[in-house]
Design a protein around this motif. Structure first.
Motif, PDB file in Angstrom:
ATOM      1  N   THR A 204      12.325  44.508 -39.355  1.00 50.81           N
ATOM      2  CA  THR A 204      10.830  44.934 -39.675  1.00 50.81           C
ATOM      3  C   THR A 204      10.756  45.810 -41.203  1.00 50.81           C
ATOM      4  OG1 THR A 204      11.518  47.158 -38.688  1.00 50.81           O
ATOM      5  CG2 THR A 204      10.211  45.666 -37.348  1.00 50.81           C
ATOM      6  N   ALA A 205      12.070  45.722 -41.708  1.00 53.92           N
ATOM      7  CA  ALA A 205      12.087  46.419 -43.061  1.00 53.92           C
ATOM      8  C   ALA A 205      12.382  45.417 -44.110  1.00 53.92           C
ATOM      9  CB  ALA A 205      13.006  47.568 -43.163  1.00 53.92           C
ATOM     10  N   ALA A 257       1.501  31.662 -47.219  1.00 60.76           N
ATOM     11  CA  ALA A 257       2.368  30.654 -46.965  1.00 60.76           C
ATOM     12  C   ALA A 257       3.318  30.914 -45.504  1.00 60.76           C
ATOM     13  CB  ALA A 257       3.437  30.586 -48.036  1.00 60.76           C
ATOM     14  N   ARG A 258       2.875  31.969 -44.812  1.00 59.53           N
ATOM     15  CA  ARG A 258       3.625  32.608 -43.718  1.00 59.53           C
ATOM     16  C   ARG A 258       3.380  31.627 -42.605  1.00 59.53           C
ATOM     17  NH1 ARG A 258       3.181  38.982 -43.132  1.00 59.53           N
ATOM     18  NH2 ARG A 258       4.667  38.342 -41.377  1.00 59.53           N
ATOM     19  N   VAL A 259       4.217  31.121 -41.934  1.00 59.73           N
ATOM     20  CA  VAL A 259       4.244  30.241 -40.685  1.00 59.73           C
ATOM     21  C   VAL A 259       5.260  30.878 -39.601  1.00 59.73           C
ATOM     22  CG1 VAL A 259       3.398  28.255 -41.830  1.00 59.73           C
ATOM     23  CG2 VAL A 259       5.860  28.642 -41.785  1.00 59.73           C
ATOM     24  N   PRO A 260       4.990  30.605 -38.206  1.00 60.81           N
ATOM     25  CA  PRO A 260       6.021  30.479 -37.213  1.00 60.81           C
ATOM     26  C   PRO A 260       7.290  29.808 -37.534  1.00 60.81           C
ATOM     27  CG  PRO A 260       3.810  30.211 -36.374  1.00 60.81           C
ATOM     28  CD  PRO A 260       3.686  29.920 -37.770  1.00 60.81           C
ATOM     29  N   LEU A 261       8.405  30.561 -36.881  1.00 57.36           N
ATOM     30  CA  LEU A 261       9.538  29.738 -36.922  1.00 57.36           C
ATOM     31  C   LEU A 261       9.517  28.444 -35.871  1.00 57.36           C
ATOM     32  CD1 LEU A 261      12.069  32.870 -36.862  1.00 57.36           C
ATOM     33  CD2 LEU A 261      11.287  31.482 -38.779  1.00 57.36           C
ATOM     34  N   PRO A 262      10.290  27.643 -36.311  1.00 56.17           N
ATOM     35  CA  PRO A 262      10.219  26.208 -35.230  1.00 56.17           C
ATOM     36  C   PRO A 262      10.773  26.477 -33.909  1.00 56.17           C
ATOM     37  CG  PRO A 262      12.067  26.354 -36.670  1.00 56.17           C
ATOM     38  CD  PRO A 262      11.425  27.447 -37.362  1.00 56.17           C
ATOM     39  N   GLY A 263      11.290  28.054 -33.439  1.00 55.08           N
ATOM     40  CA  GLY A 263      11.478  28.334 -32.196  1.00 55.08           C
ATOM     41  C   GLY A 263      13.113  28.460 -31.979  1.00 55.08           C
ATOM     42  N   HIS A 271      18.252  43.034 -32.080  1.00 57.85           N
ATOM     43  CA  HIS A 271      18.350  43.643 -33.541  1.00 57.85           C
ATOM     44  C   HIS A 271      17.977  42.326 -34.541  1.00 57.85           C
ATOM     45  CE1 HIS A 271      22.404  41.919 -33.421  1.00 57.85           C
ATOM     46  NE2 HIS A 271      22.436  41.701 -34.834  1.00 57.85           N
ATOM     47  N   LEU A 272      17.976  41.060 -34.149  1.00 57.35           N
ATOM     48  CA  LEU A 272      17.491  40.219 -34.892  1.00 57.35           C
ATOM     49  C   LEU A 272      16.345  39.533 -34.584  1.00 57.35           C
ATOM     50  CD1 LEU A 272      20.688  38.025 -34.983  1.00 57.35           C
ATOM     51  CD2 LEU A 272      19.836  39.560 -36.820  1.00 57.35           C
ATOM     52  N   ALA A 273      15.401  40.115 -33.225  1.00 54.93           N
ATOM     53  CA  ALA A 273      14.014  39.726 -33.279  1.00 54.93           C
ATOM     54  C   ALA A 273      12.799  39.974 -34.259  1.00 54.93           C
ATOM     55  CB  ALA A 273      13.564  40.430 -31.868  1.00 54.93           C
ATOM     56  N   VAL A 274      12.084  39.204 -34.662  1.00 61.39           N
ATOM     57  CA  VAL A 274      11.136  38.943 -35.570  1.00 61.39           C
ATOM     58  C   VAL A 274       9.683  38.936 -34.788  1.00 61.39           C
ATOM     59  CG1 VAL A 274      12.506  38.675 -37.601  1.00 61.39           C
ATOM     60  CG2 VAL A 274      11.640  36.622 -36.127  1.00 61.39           C
ATOM     61  N   ALA A 275       8.902  39.624 -35.444  1.00 56.22           N
ATOM     62  CA  ALA A 275       7.257  39.319 -35.172  1.00 56.22           C
ATOM     63  C   ALA A 275       6.968  38.271 -35.918  1.00 56.22           C
ATOM     64  CB  ALA A 275       6.473  40.445 -35.521  1.00 56.22           C
ATOM     65  N   GLU A 276       6.127  37.307 -35.387  1.00 61.29           N
ATOM     66  CA  GLU A 276       5.789  36.105 -36.044  1.00 61.29           C
ATOM     67  C   GLU A 276       4.405  36.429 -36.653  1.00 61.29           C
ATOM     68  OE1 GLU A 276       7.508  33.573 -36.631  1.00 61.29           O
ATOM     69  OE2 GLU A 276       8.605  32.917 -34.739  1.00 61.29           O
ATOM     70  N   PRO A 277       3.989  35.503 -37.800  1.00 57.68           N
ATOM     71  CA  PRO A 277       5.050  34.471 -38.325  1.00 57.68           C
ATOM     72  C   PRO A 277       5.899  35.063 -39.256  1.00 57.68           C
ATOM     73  CG  PRO A 277       2.824  34.908 -39.605  1.00 57.68           C
ATOM     74  CD  PRO A 277       2.882  35.707 -38.541  1.00 57.68           C
ATOM     75  N   ALA A 278       7.188  34.552 -39.378  1.00 55.45           N
ATOM     76  CA  ALA A 278       8.434  34.936 -39.833  1.00 55.45           C
ATOM     77  C   ALA A 278       8.881  34.018 -40.774  1.00 55.45           C
ATOM     78  CB  ALA A 278       9.380  35.178 -38.936  1.00 55.45           C
ATOM     79  N   ALA A 299       9.706  25.357 -43.907  1.00 50.37           N
ATOM     80  CA  ALA A 299       9.028  25.945 -42.805  1.00 50.37           C
ATOM     81  C   ALA A 299       9.858  25.372 -41.573  1.00 50.37           C
ATOM     82  CB  ALA A 299       7.809  25.137 -42.811  1.00 50.37           C
ATOM     83  N   ALA A 300      11.022  24.129 -41.552  1.00 48.73           N
ATOM     84  CA  ALA A 300      11.736  23.896 -40.678  1.00 48.73           C
ATOM     85  C   ALA A 300      12.743  24.667 -40.307  1.00 48.73           C
ATOM     86  CB  ALA A 300      12.030  22.370 -40.890  1.00 48.73           C
ATOM     87  N   THR A 301      13.239  25.594 -41.278  1.00 47.82           N
ATOM     88  CA  THR A 301      14.388  26.462 -41.139  1.00 47.82           C
ATOM     89  C   THR A 301      14.346  27.408 -39.919  1.00 47.82           C
ATOM     90  OG1 THR A 301      14.771  26.519 -43.541  1.00 47.82           O
ATOM     91  CG2 THR A 301      15.892  28.139 -42.518  1.00 47.82           C
ATOM     92  N   TYR A 302      15.695  27.346 -39.188  1.00 52.27           N
ATOM     93  CA  TYR A 302      15.642  28.157 -37.941  1.00 52.27           C
ATOM     94  C   TYR A 302      15.680  29.375 -37.984  1.00 52.27           C
ATOM     95  CZ  TYR A 302      17.917  28.686 -33.196  1.00 52.27           C
ATOM     96  OH  TYR A 302      18.200  28.940 -32.019  1.00 52.27           O
ATOM     97  N   TRP A 303      16.589  30.142 -39.046  1.00 50.73           N
ATOM     98  CA  TRP A 303      16.769  31.403 -39.102  1.00 50.73           C
ATOM     99  C   TRP A 303      15.617  31.954 -40.179  1.00 50.73           C
ATOM    100  CZ3 TRP A 303      18.722  34.152 -35.253  1.00 50.73           C
ATOM    101  CH2 TRP A 303      19.696  33.448 -34.348  1.00 50.73           C
ATOM    102  N   SER A 304      15.146  32.914 -40.088  1.00 50.90           N
ATOM    103  CA  SER A 304      14.119  33.673 -40.988  1.00 50.90           C
ATOM    104  C   SER A 304      14.747  34.531 -42.079  1.00 50.90           C
ATOM    105  CB  SER A 304      13.227  34.480 -40.656  1.00 50.90           C
ATOM    106  OG  SER A 304      13.516  35.771 -40.001  1.00 50.90           O
ATOM    107  N   PRO A 305      14.293  34.903 -43.311  1.00 49.21           N
ATOM    108  CA  PRO A 305      14.783  35.783 -44.146  1.00 49.21           C
ATOM    109  C   PRO A 305      15.127  36.978 -43.684  1.00 49.21           C
ATOM    110  CG  PRO A 305      12.579  34.875 -44.932  1.00 49.21           C
ATOM    111  CD  PRO A 305      12.974  34.197 -43.824  1.00 49.21           C
ATOM    112  N   ALA A 306      13.985  37.432 -42.625  1.00 50.04           N
ATOM    113  CA  ALA A 306      13.912  38.880 -42.453  1.00 50.04           C
ATOM    114  C   ALA A 306      15.485  39.206 -41.360  1.00 50.04           C
ATOM    115  CB  ALA A 306      12.891  39.196 -41.524  1.00 50.04           C
ATOM    116  N   GLN A 307      15.722  37.959 -40.620  1.00 54.79           N
ATOM    117  CA  GLN A 307      17.069  37.807 -39.855  1.00 54.79           C
ATOM    118  C   GLN A 307      18.228  37.700 -40.604  1.00 54.79           C
ATOM    119  OE1 GLN A 307      15.289  34.480 -37.527  1.00 54.79           O
ATOM    120  NE2 GLN A 307      15.450  35.886 -35.530  1.00 54.79           N
ATOM    121  N   MET A 308      18.270  37.264 -41.625  1.00 59.60           N
ATOM    122  CA  MET A 308      19.434  37.095 -42.505  1.00 59.60           C
ATOM    123  C   MET A 308      19.635  38.397 -43.152  1.00 59.60           C
ATOM    124  SD  MET A 308      18.568  33.730 -44.838  1.00 59.60           S
ATOM    125  CE  MET A 308      17.288  32.823 -44.317  1.00 59.60           C
TER     126      MET A 308
END
Length: 386
Positions: A204-205, A257-263, A271-278, A299-308
């Motif tokens: 979230t930060a 440009a924000r879109v949901p993750l592909p799943g 601690h790695l959960a994110v609110a969409e669109p991530a 947009a096809a990338t599995y892990w989001s930058p917030a999770q990284m």
């Protein structure tokens, strides 16, 4: 929503371009005067930010002091620039602060404090796993679906776009120039505000710490990488050069440009959960010697930058101003959507001496068009002779 929403710039040629007031990328540039300064691009011009604001933080020869001040200054500066470039009443004062982008050179925009490269495209990780570990039952490493895998690179070998890259030497297993020099099309995320050592940064930060995005080419010596990477991962096969654009696109410019993750399956830990669109809808082009060879979709990338970012700090590791972390190679499902020659040519063709690699990218903008990220270029020089 970007502060540029609904705004129309008085700068000729800016409206509807990839550098309208919904973009406003930042760089450290140098012109005929020889003194570097922080510039903001609008249309085909560069605005001298220090002279506009009078704030010394904007007159520094690096984005570092500005980045360190955090998101409140990032937002207020962006709003001030939008106002200056859209208020006709300010044109007479602001116009003399603009210079043609063709008359300046973009330098390395900030001192890179640390560099971490992730491995966050499922398609890329699967493709590489099949090539490097053909006998494995699962081409993905055991932990891949449970956390963003990454490695530390060398901050000192991050170079700005336009810098030539010399063919590296390494063991493969004999020592000599790599015969399998590759490119990797990635996004790099630029950390501005630091964090406290020992305190993890939650997903979230993300926007409290990351200022913006740059295109990134993670040059790779595949034969060196294949020989050295077990058991501790990439080292000399990656550490010789990483190219980034001189222009940093603010996260604020990518809101549209924000879109949901592909799943993600299994669901990530708390601690790695994110609110969409991530995720982000950034369309990348890979150009080799003038030919577009691939169009990877971020947009096809599995892990989001917030999770990284959250994973990078999950053990209490701290962030510093100027930290750079990258997405890993961006690849999609189609054969023409892969972000490396290793995948494109199945390990049979790589970069010869003299090859020029260009990465380009665009994304939806807040004004309905597309913003154009700063491109990354690099030419391959021959290896040093004995």
């Amino acid at each position: 929503m970007s502060s540029a929403a609904g705004a129309v710039s008085w700068v000729e040629g800016a409206s509807g371009s990839g550098h309208d007031v919904d973009h406003l990328p930042m760089a450290v540039v140098v012109g005929a005067g020889g003194t570097p300064y922080v510039g903001v691009r609008v249309g085909d011009l560069v605005l001298d930010l220090g002279r506009l604001t009078g704030d010394p933080v904007h007159a520094a020869p690096s984005l570092g002091p500005f980045l360190a001040r955090g998101p409140a200054l990032w937002a207020s500066t962006r709003a001030s620039v939008v106002e200056a470039l859209t208020d006709p009443g300010r044109r007479a004062r602001v116009e003399p602060l603009l210079a043609p982008v063709a008359d300046v050179a973009a330098l390395l925009p900030f001192e890179v404090a640390d560099y971490v490269d992730f491995y966050c495209s499922r398609q890329h990780a699967t493709n590489v796993g099949r090539l490097f570990r053909p006998d494995a039952a699962d081409p993905l490493p055991e932990a891949w679906r449970r956390l963003p895998i990454g490695y530390h690179g060398r901050a000192g070998t991050v170079v700005v776009s336009g810098t030539d890259v010399r063919r590296p030497r390494g063991q493969r297993p004999s020592y000599g120039p790599t015969e399998e020099l590759d490119l990797e099309a990635e996004l790099g995320f630029v950390v501005g505000a630091p964090s406290v050592h020992g305190t993890p940064v939650p997903t979230t930060a993300f926007r409290d710490h990351v200022f913006g995005v740059t295109l990134l080419n993670d040059w790779s010596a595949r034969d060196v990488q294949a020989f050295e990477y077990r058991p501790l991962g990439p080292f000399l096969g990656k550490s010789f050069a990483t190219s980034i654009s001189g222009w940093v696109t603010p996260l604020a410019a990518l809101e549209a440009a924000r879109v949901p993750l592909p799943g993600q399956d299994p669901p990530p830990p708390a601690h790695l959960a994110v609110a969409e669109p991530a995720g982000y809808d950034v369309a990348v082009e890979v150009v080799v010697d003038g030919e577009v060879v691939s169009r990877p979709p971020y947009a096809a990338t599995y892990w989001s930058p917030a999770q990284m970012l959250a994973h990078l700090t999950a053990n209490g590791a701290s962030l510093r101003t100027g930290d750079l972390y990258a997405s890993g190679t961006i690849s999609g499902d189609a054969p023409d959507q892969v972000g490396s020659l290793l995948e494109l040519h199945r390990g049979e063709r790589f970069l010869p001496d003299g090859a020029e690699v260009v990465l380009r990218a665009s994304a939806p903008g807040a004004l309905g068009g597309r913003i154009t990220l700063g491109e990354v270029t690099g030419r391959v020089l021959p290896a040093l002779t004995d």
